[in-house]
Scaffold this active site. Sequence first.
Site, mmCIF file in Angstrom:
data_model
loop_
_atom_site.group_PDB
_atom_site.id
_atom_site.type_symbol
_atom_site.label_atom_id
_atom_site.label_comp_id
_atom_site.label_asym_id
_atom_site.label_seq_id
_atom_site.Cartn_x
_atom_site.Cartn_y
_atom_site.Cartn_z
ATOM 1 C CG ASP A 174 42.136 42.511 2.990
ATOM 2 O OD1 ASP A 174 41.367 41.569 2.704
ATOM 3 O OD2 ASP A 174 41.926 43.683 2.625
ATOM 4 C CG ASP A 176 38.322 41.058 5.822
ATOM 5 O OD1 ASP A 176 39.256 41.794 6.194
ATOM 6 O OD2 ASP A 176 37.708 41.237 4.757
ATOM 7 C CG ASP A 260 28.313 39.528 -1.770
ATOM 8 O OD1 ASP A 260 28.850 38.518 -1.274
ATOM 9 O OD2 ASP A 260 28.969 40.524 -2.144
#
Length: 558
Positions: A174, A176, A260
């Site tokens: 997907d 984002d 992260d």
Amino acid sequence: MPRDSTQVLEGQPCYRRLPFKAAPVRGVNSRMTDDPNAPEKQRPPSSPDASDSRPEDPEALASPEEGEDDDLEGEGDEDDTEEDAEILPAEVPEAPPPHDAKEPDPVPAALWESEADHLDPTAPVPAGHPPEIDPDELDPDALKVVNRLRQYGHQAYFVGGCVRDLLVGRQPKDFDVATSALPSEVRGIFRNCRLIGRRFRLAHVYFKGGKIVEVSTFRANPTEVEEPAAPPEEGEEREDFLISDDNVFGTAEQDARRRDFTINGLFYDVAEGRVIDFVGGLRDMRLREVRTIGDAEIRMREDPVRILRAVRFACRLEFDIESRTYAAMEGAVEDLPRSAPPRLLEDTFRILRGGVSACGLHLLSAVDGLKFLLPPVDSWLRERGPQGEALLRAHAERLDAKVRASGPPEDAVLLAALLLPLLGTQEGTDATGAPAVPASIEDLLSELVRTARLPRRIAERCRMILLAQGTLSGQRRRRGSLASFRRHPLFAEALAVFELSVEATGQHREALEAWRAGGVPAPAPGAPPVEGGGGRRRRRRRRRGPRSGEGSGQPSSQ
């Protein structure tokens, strides 16, 4: 009021041309090797009480179907009995919804019906240089979202996994979008939009065909903007790093630095056709390493679920884990129980669904994470040693091959395939003597239902699949016909798990071929029959002669 689209880029962004193609695959270091599924649908009135995770009949695997007339056969006074034990219960928990559904609540039809034809799906052509990512690889609906946000004066970039995957030549699952617009502003711009989340507020923009484009607002690390706590006195432990709220908004650079790993901190500016790198992600893409952004120990303790994410990225991309990041994972693994159990379970399932379970389980075992995530698997591995590790890896590799060939099966099948080596050839029994999964597996399923919000239907379907393995292999003899077993809704799933076991171990291949051919395998010599309360006896009616005066056409004497 529209914001200046260049205000964040006046700092020190690092615009860099894409300097590499996908590098040859390198093996993972030999040292290594958000919401759960949608709520359960209500069961039919005849289903067991939802508060019980077991079927109403404890020996559902050996219960006959009621309500059929007995055969009127045979003569004599002896009691002829027929054992017709069901291998699987007639009623099956409903199959769960797709595991990759991002929205736990029903979405109004009006949101899906919006075609957004008025939005522009084209990628701008940068002047002076070719775009670093081929515009044809970009999702047109996601481009509509980016262009619309830019028309309203907001910054908007592709971010995270889609940029990372495109740079290594993989097709993103997907796309984002990260933007300077607040969630409420995004909802005001798109009529086909909905806000979700509490800990992390997001906007979902819906398109026809079930597609969702996730839009997040630039965020800052809460620990960077809050007032620093007083430094610990000598001999005291460092303050708690665990993040409980993540809705502090910031700039694009702050948003990149709060992520992260460096390979997930890349932005792609469609208008400029350039990758924006604030965190050294392009360098680590070239080195093929998973590295935390900032202090590795702090980042892992902020959110211990990052241990599972590092494992998944390293295995999926075939990257190494950078040494300080790996050491931080080993140090923070004891903080895993502090994370929300549903998040831990979901990220564990993502490793299984991604076709990297063999590598993932090896890495999690190496950092001592399995004892917190899957205690029965960890105990079993410690008891069996290298032989157990080889058996578990063989099953996981066959599962990975199946996922890569035909996509991930439902979560109950994934969980059953993972726990299958623990089942072995010996099955337990419950209080009535009926077949049951080993107590360690039963305890794990109950704990996942209780704490991790694993839907009961998934736990129950997993239990049924495991119980069926003894009959499929011929290790448990059945009484009566297997016709009803073949017609059972879970037969195909149980056979698929059995096939994985046969391919992993090489055992019971004759039984598998018999099932595939539509036949029934011969029971293994000395296989115990189904015992206990489930194998209820059905007494055949005895054919009796006519009573005096009956059937002779003569009335009986008065």
